[in-house]
Enzyme design. Structure first.
Site, PDB file in Angstrom:
ATOM      1  N   ASP A  19       3.614 -12.838  14.367  1.00 12.03           N
ATOM      2  CA  ASP A  19       4.069 -11.500  14.677  1.00 12.03           C
ATOM      3  C   ASP A  19       3.463 -10.556  13.634  1.00 12.03           C
ATOM      4  O   ASP A  19       3.074 -10.992  12.546  1.00 12.03           O
ATOM      5  CB  ASP A  19       5.594 -11.462  14.635  1.00 12.03           C
ATOM      6  CG  ASP A  19       6.150 -10.084  14.913  1.00 12.03           C
ATOM      7  OD1 ASP A  19       5.828  -9.526  15.971  1.00 12.03           O
ATOM      8  OD2 ASP A  19       6.882  -9.555  14.053  1.00 12.03           O
ATOM      9  N   ASP A  21       4.360  -6.601  12.740  1.00  9.77           N
ATOM     10  CA  ASP A  21       5.200  -5.731  11.924  1.00  9.77           C
ATOM     11  C   ASP A  21       6.350  -6.534  11.320  1.00  9.77           C
ATOM     12  O   ASP A  21       7.128  -7.165  12.030  1.00  9.77           O
ATOM     13  CB  ASP A  21       5.751  -4.575  12.763  1.00  9.77           C
ATOM     14  CG  ASP A  21       6.210  -3.408  11.911  1.00  9.77           C
ATOM     15  OD1 ASP A  21       5.815  -3.343  10.734  1.00  9.77           O
ATOM     16  OD2 ASP A  21       6.956  -2.563  12.409  1.00  9.77           O
TER      17      ASP A  21
END
Length: 357
Positions: A19, A21
């Site tokens: 992932d 952010d």
């Protein structure tokens, strides 16, 4: 229960799905040490794929941003929920099929890349695909919703309720999905995490037979990894805090836990659960009167990872503190149905990048 990895975790996987952010960057800045940790993983032959629910940006744009932050990436290293959504549409209508596209540049580009014909909301098509787009106008939202209620099939890139912006946290595509769902009574097919298609698309594009999903969110990254049947690593550089971790129900619990991406390069001992709580490395945690208490285990020599003074012990891993606390708290939650209180705890500082193997 957290899983064991006796060797560095990176040696047990061949694809790390990251992932973005909260894991690689926070806003416009890189997470401290992330670039160095990923460089080491790649040097050991591990593929790195950057996985995002954001359907508005193209893979080229995401790759350029990562490269600017010191994490070299090309478009083929990035997989978006827009690409996964386009795959779902193509499986439905076939190559060259027509689809109404309601979203940003990334979604339009993914539809074209998949060999589909993206059309406007007033044109002939049997499927509507939606994603976040800052310039989507209300008129088009209304017309797309009317089409869906009238029978058009619907694919949504993701259901994220919020997104980070320069102005602060703002409504995400999930807010639009909720609006259309309420109006139409229709549930979309969802491409992004925690639904499975995005991670399946990542493995399909990047390769790998032993993937690991790395994220900072329990309800998207970890749940998504579990839905896809892959191992998961939760890092604590993003939104998940201690209170959220100890309150996680079984379906949201990761296989592995680390303060940052340095956890890829260290072993992961399995916490030992007893009737007095859990211990891992130098740390012992137990729940007393609903509160988690943590102490260093006494009587073990320095240099073994089990010294009485963990600060003075170069073999001590601060991630073991989190593992012990999480295991004791989860056991308490499973037995009592009540999350333990942790607001008085002070976790040890994470290891710095220079300490990375």
């Amino acid at each position: 229960m957290l899983r064991e990895s006796r060797a560095p975790l990176r040696s047990e996987v061949d694809l790390v799905m990251l992932d973005l952010d909260g894991v690689v960057y926070v806003g416009a800045a890189a997470v401290p040490g992330a670039a160095e940790h990923l460089a080491v993983a790649r040097a050991h032959g591990v593929r790195c794929a950057f996985v995002t629910n954001n359907a508005s940006r193209t893979p080229d744009t995401v790759a350029a941003h990562l490269t600017e932050l010191g994490v070299p990436a090309g478009r083929d290293d990035v997989v978006t929920s827009a690409q996964a959504a386009a795959r779902l549409v193509r499986e439905d209508v076939g190559e060259g099929g027509r689809v109404v596209v309601l979203g940003g540049e990334g979604l339009h580009a993914a539809v074209a890349e998949a060999g589909l014909q993206g059309v406007g909301v007033g044109e002939d098509a049997a499927v509507v695909v939606t994603g976040y787009g800052p310039d989507v106008v209300w008129r088009d939202i209304m017309r797309a919703a009317v089409r869906i209620r009238a029978g058009d099939r619907w694919v949504a890139s993701n259901t994220d309720t919020t997104i980070p912006t320069a102005d602060g946290v703002a409504p995400g595509h999930g807010a639009l999905v909720a609006l259309i769902r309420e109006f139409t009574g229709v549930e979309p097919r969802v491409a992004g995490k925690p639904a499975r298609p995005l991670l399946d698309e990542t493995v399909r594009r990047v390769g790998g037979t032993r993937p690991l999903m790395v994220g900072d969110r329990l309800d998207t990254d970890i749940l998504g990894g579990r839905a896809a049947g892959v191992r998961t690593l939760l890092v604590l550089t993003g939104v998940t805090d201690l209170a959220g971790l100890v309150a996680a129900p079984p379906e949201l619990r990761p296989d592995h836990l680390g303060t940052d991406l340095g956890a890829l390069h260290r072993s992961h001992p399995a916490p030992v659960l007893t009737d007095r709580g859990a211990h891992c490395g130098v740390w012992r945690a137990e729940v007393v009167d609903g509160r988690v208490l943590v102490a260093a285990q006494p009587g073990t020599p320095p240099g073994t990872g089990r010294a009485a003074d963990p600060v003075a012990d170069p073999a001590a891993d601060p991630d073991d503190w989190w593992r012990a606390v999480a295991t004791a708290a989860w056991d308490h939650l499973d037995r009592t149905g009540t999350a333990a209180v942790v607001d008085h705890l002070e976790p040890p500082a994470p290891l710095t990048p220079p300490a990375m193997p």
